[in-house]
Design a protein around this motif. Sequence first.
Motif, mmCIF file in Angstrom:
data_model
loop_
_atom_site.group_PDB
_atom_site.id
_atom_site.type_symbol
_atom_site.label_atom_id
_atom_site.label_comp_id
_atom_site.label_asym_id
_atom_site.label_seq_id
_atom_site.Cartn_x
_atom_site.Cartn_y
_atom_site.Cartn_z
ATOM 1 N N THR A 30 0.825 -1.209 0.000
ATOM 2 C CA THR A 30 0.000 0.000 0.000
ATOM 3 C C THR A 30 0.860 1.260 0.000
ATOM 4 O OG1 THR A 30 -1.724 -1.182 1.202
ATOM 5 C CG2 THR A 30 -1.833 1.222 1.227
ATOM 6 N N VAL A 31 1.880 1.316 0.860
ATOM 7 C CA VAL A 31 2.691 2.532 0.923
ATOM 8 C C VAL A 31 3.502 2.717 -0.357
ATOM 9 C CG1 VAL A 31 2.789 2.651 3.437
ATOM 10 C CG2 VAL A 31 4.565 1.420 2.219
ATOM 11 N N ILE A 32 3.904 1.625 -0.999
ATOM 12 C CA ILE A 32 4.628 1.745 -2.271
ATOM 13 C C ILE A 32 3.684 2.253 -3.359
ATOM 14 C CG2 ILE A 32 5.816 0.430 -4.070
ATOM 15 C CD1 ILE A 32 7.047 -1.233 -1.766
ATOM 16 N N LYS A 33 2.420 1.829 -3.309
ATOM 17 C CA LYS A 33 1.431 2.343 -4.260
ATOM 18 C C LYS A 33 1.220 3.839 -4.069
ATOM 19 C CE LYS A 33 -1.289 -1.841 -4.910
ATOM 20 N NZ LYS A 33 -2.569 -2.508 -4.622
ATOM 21 N N HIS A 34 1.274 4.314 -2.813
ATOM 22 C CA HIS A 34 1.126 5.748 -2.549
ATOM 23 C C HIS A 34 2.270 6.527 -3.198
ATOM 24 C CE1 HIS A 34 -2.312 5.351 0.014
ATOM 25 N NE2 HIS A 34 -1.665 4.666 0.954
ATOM 26 N N VAL A 35 3.472 5.982 -3.131
ATOM 27 C CA VAL A 35 4.629 6.643 -3.762
ATOM 28 C C VAL A 35 4.422 6.704 -5.270
ATOM 29 C CG1 VAL A 35 7.101 6.509 -4.206
ATOM 30 C CG2 VAL A 35 6.226 5.920 -1.947
ATOM 31 N N LYS A 36 4.032 5.579 -5.867
ATOM 32 C CA LYS A 36 3.835 5.536 -7.321
ATOM 33 C C LYS A 36 2.735 6.508 -7.759
ATOM 34 C CE LYS A 36 5.496 0.852 -8.011
ATOM 35 N NZ LYS A 36 5.160 -0.529 -8.399
ATOM 36 N N ALA A 37 1.665 6.592 -6.981
ATOM 37 C CA ALA A 37 0.568 7.502 -7.320
ATOM 38 C C ALA A 37 1.029 8.947 -7.257
ATOM 39 C CB ALA A 37 -0.609 7.285 -6.375
ATOM 40 N N ALA A 38 1.834 9.285 -6.245
ATOM 41 C CA ALA A 38 2.332 10.660 -6.120
ATOM 42 C C ALA A 38 3.278 10.993 -7.261
ATOM 43 C CB ALA A 38 3.034 10.844 -4.775
ATOM 44 N N VAL A 39 4.084 10.037 -7.685
ATOM 45 C CA VAL A 39 5.011 10.269 -8.803
ATOM 46 C C VAL A 39 4.225 10.476 -10.097
ATOM 47 C CG1 VAL A 39 6.781 9.188 -10.235
ATOM 48 C CG2 VAL A 39 6.973 9.090 -7.755
ATOM 49 N N GLU A 40 3.207 9.656 -10.323
ATOM 50 C CA GLU A 40 2.386 9.798 -11.529
ATOM 51 C C GLU A 40 1.652 11.131 -11.550
ATOM 52 O OE1 GLU A 40 -0.174 6.432 -11.895
ATOM 53 O OE2 GLU A 40 1.510 5.039 -12.193
ATOM 54 N N ALA A 41 1.274 11.616 -10.362
ATOM 55 C CA ALA A 41 0.592 12.908 -10.285
ATOM 56 C C ALA A 41 1.575 14.064 -10.450
ATOM 57 C CB ALA A 41 -0.132 13.037 -8.950
ATOM 58 N N GLY A 42 2.864 13.789 -10.312
ATOM 59 C CA GLY A 42 3.879 14.819 -10.472
ATOM 60 C C GLY A 42 4.081 15.674 -9.231
ATOM 61 N N ASP A 43 3.633 15.214 -8.096
ATOM 62 C CA ASP A 43 3.743 15.962 -6.843
ATOM 63 C C ASP A 43 5.002 15.511 -6.100
ATOM 64 O OD1 ASP A 43 3.383 17.406 -4.571
ATOM 65 O OD2 ASP A 43 1.416 16.563 -4.061
ATOM 66 N N LYS A 44 6.059 16.314 -6.212
ATOM 67 C CA LYS A 44 7.348 15.910 -5.652
ATOM 68 C C LYS A 44 7.337 15.862 -4.125
ATOM 69 C CE LYS A 44 12.271 16.557 -6.030
ATOM 70 N NZ LYS A 44 13.311 16.830 -6.960
ATOM 71 N N THR A 45 6.710 16.833 -3.480
ATOM 72 C CA THR A 45 6.711 16.846 -2.015
ATOM 73 C C THR A 45 5.920 15.657 -1.456
ATOM 74 O OG1 THR A 45 4.816 18.351 -2.008
ATOM 75 C CG2 THR A 45 7.019 19.332 -1.840
#
Length: 86
Positions: A30-45
């Motif tokens: 789940t936490v790795i999916k959160h990282v991937k989702a944030a990267v796909e959204a382009g939100d660096k912070t």
Amino acid sequence: MANIKSQKKRIRTSEVARVRNKAIRSELKTVIKHVKAAVEAGDKTAAQAAATTAYRKLDKAVAKGVIHKNQSANRKSGIQKLVNTL
């Protein structure tokens, strides 16, 4: 079913460990999916914050013996490579 008292106890304790390990592995996914989702959204912070959370969860999983330390290192490396693409 086992007849030996110690084996009956071993069956119970291994079941408890299996359920705990399954929950920890699921949380890691789940936490790795959160990282991937944030990267796909382009939100660096958000990606960096999610990566930090993922690192902590991976370290705790290693400390509890759920995953091997080298697997944790490989996963951390992959997460960091994803975050660095931003």
